[in-house]
Enzyme design. Sequence first.
Site, PDB file in Angstrom:
ATOM      1  N   LYS A 178       2.243  -9.045 -13.743  1.00 34.44           N
ATOM      2  CA  LYS A 178       2.265  -8.893 -12.011  1.00 34.44           C
ATOM      3  C   LYS A 178       1.991 -10.644 -12.533  1.00 34.44           C
ATOM      4  O   LYS A 178       1.156 -11.373 -12.615  1.00 34.44           O
ATOM      5  CB  LYS A 178       1.357  -8.061 -11.892  1.00 34.44           C
ATOM      6  CG  LYS A 178       1.213  -7.805  -9.883  1.00 34.44           C
ATOM      7  CD  LYS A 178       0.344  -7.355  -9.536  1.00 34.44           C
ATOM      8  CE  LYS A 178       0.951  -7.352  -8.363  1.00 34.44           C
ATOM      9  NZ  LYS A 178       0.413  -6.356  -7.073  1.00 34.44           N
ATOM     10  N   GLU A 214       5.001  -5.569 -12.160  1.00 22.84           N
ATOM     11  CA  GLU A 214       4.938  -4.961 -10.910  1.00 22.84           C
ATOM     12  C   GLU A 214       4.739  -6.353  -9.802  1.00 22.84           C
ATOM     13  O   GLU A 214       4.705  -6.842 -10.028  1.00 22.84           O
ATOM     14  CB  GLU A 214       3.291  -4.670 -10.129  1.00 22.84           C
ATOM     15  CG  GLU A 214       3.209  -4.003  -9.075  1.00 22.84           C
ATOM     16  CD  GLU A 214       1.862  -3.461  -8.743  1.00 22.84           C
ATOM     17  OE1 GLU A 214       1.884  -3.294  -7.982  1.00 22.84           O
ATOM     18  OE2 GLU A 214       1.213  -3.220  -9.776  1.00 22.84           O
ATOM     19  N   GLY A 215       5.824  -5.629  -8.729  1.00 20.32           N
ATOM     20  CA  GLY A 215       5.614  -7.084  -7.608  1.00 20.32           C
ATOM     21  C   GLY A 215       4.669  -6.671  -6.627  1.00 20.32           C
ATOM     22  O   GLY A 215       3.520  -6.138  -6.601  1.00 20.32           O
ATOM     23  N   SER A 216       4.607  -7.882  -5.669  1.00 15.42           N
ATOM     24  CA  SER A 216       3.344  -7.949  -4.966  1.00 15.42           C
ATOM     25  C   SER A 216       4.501  -7.425  -3.336  1.00 15.42           C
ATOM     26  O   SER A 216       4.927  -8.264  -3.188  1.00 15.42           O
ATOM     27  CB  SER A 216       2.996  -9.006  -4.982  1.00 15.42           C
ATOM     28  OG  SER A 216       2.828  -9.901  -5.564  1.00 15.42           O
ATOM     29  N   ASP A 265      -5.796  -4.858  -9.598  1.00 16.98           N
ATOM     30  CA  ASP A 265      -4.812  -4.173 -10.339  1.00 16.98           C
ATOM     31  C   ASP A 265      -4.784  -3.836 -11.655  1.00 16.98           C
ATOM     32  O   ASP A 265      -4.521  -3.013 -11.868  1.00 16.98           O
ATOM     33  CB  ASP A 265      -3.492  -5.196  -9.395  1.00 16.98           C
ATOM     34  CG  ASP A 265      -2.969  -4.528  -8.122  1.00 16.98           C
ATOM     35  OD1 ASP A 265      -3.741  -4.056  -7.410  1.00 16.98           O
ATOM     36  OD2 ASP A 265      -2.362  -5.224  -7.512  1.00 16.98           O
ATOM     37  N   ASN A 267       5.742   8.583  -3.186  1.00 17.27           N
ATOM     38  CA  ASN A 267       4.467   8.663  -3.940  1.00 17.27           C
ATOM     39  C   ASN A 267       4.145   9.019  -2.910  1.00 17.27           C
ATOM     40  O   ASN A 267       4.557   9.948  -1.285  1.00 17.27           O
ATOM     41  CB  ASN A 267       3.779   7.433  -3.987  1.00 17.27           C
ATOM     42  CG  ASN A 267       2.426   7.817  -4.016  1.00 17.27           C
ATOM     43  OD1 ASN A 267       2.253   8.260  -5.093  1.00 17.27           O
ATOM     44  ND2 ASN A 267       1.578   6.768  -3.715  1.00 17.27           N
ATOM     45  N   GLY A 311       1.697   2.767  -3.249  1.00 16.67           N
ATOM     46  CA  GLY A 311       1.150   3.206  -4.416  1.00 16.67           C
ATOM     47  C   GLY A 311       2.248   2.432  -5.331  1.00 16.67           C
ATOM     48  O   GLY A 311       2.118   2.704  -6.720  1.00 16.67           O
ATOM     49  N   ASP A 330       0.643  -1.213  -0.444  1.00 13.43           N
ATOM     50  CA  ASP A 330      -0.119  -0.003  -0.295  1.00 13.43           C
ATOM     51  C   ASP A 330       0.760   1.104   0.448  1.00 13.43           C
ATOM     52  O   ASP A 330       0.405   2.339   1.049  1.00 13.43           O
ATOM     53  CB  ASP A 330      -1.373  -0.046   0.537  1.00 13.43           C
ATOM     54  CG  ASP A 330      -1.822  -1.458   1.276  1.00 13.43           C
ATOM     55  OD1 ASP A 330      -2.487  -1.250  -0.091  1.00 13.43           O
ATOM     56  OD2 ASP A 330      -2.791  -1.530   2.129  1.00 13.43           O
TER      57      ASP A 330
END
Length: 227
Positions: A38, A117-119, A56, A180, A15, A13
């Site tokens: 992802k 994008e990663g987790s 996402d 962010n 961003g 979380d």
Amino acid sequence: MSRNLFITGTGTDVGKTFAAGLIVKKLHDAGVRAAYYKAGMSGNERSADGTLIPGDALHVKNVSGIPQPIGEMSPYVYEHAYSPHLASRLEGNPVSFEKVREGFDQVSQKYDFVTMEGSGGITCPLDFDREELYLDQMVKRLGLSSVIVADAGLGTINYVVLTAEYMKNHGLPVKGVIFNQCHPGDVMEEDNIFMCEHLTGLPTIAKIKPGDTELEISAEDLMRLYD
């Protein structure tokens, strides 16, 4: 074959998906074939027919306007808002590196620039029960350089420095940091960013303000981050 870049974060979380959407939009608006990928998406809602909606991926597609089909964007989609290793333990369908790589290779062959994008953060477990796969291992095996996304607020110095040092110690190249939730003129946030640059040696790639619809970096400079 595409040029690629991985988006990781200092945690959950901060961003990452929001930043990824603006990155892909910038590339798409510049006229290149841009794609998003992802490995595993957690915390997704179900549609009326019971199928999972990859939130996402849908966000990035809507923000960027790319024509890439949603089905290409992630091989693993989970309902529980847990890390993929735990979500798959409860729901089945554990993450396999070979399946992730197969999907990534297919996307790489079709597009000019792939933003992956990663987790969660860089140490997020993708699978534990079968092959014990962690996010940093996946990034290294795919040969990706990364950008770190961080919240500009209180605590970010520690989070950024620890993430950057971990990645350096594990042989993961980092191109810089995107901050962010930046508020221009906020003395604490400006000092946070200065200290992160000083302690890590990494440049600030962009600062994202609440409500931004564009990433404040030229498309040319953005493209140079991709390998």
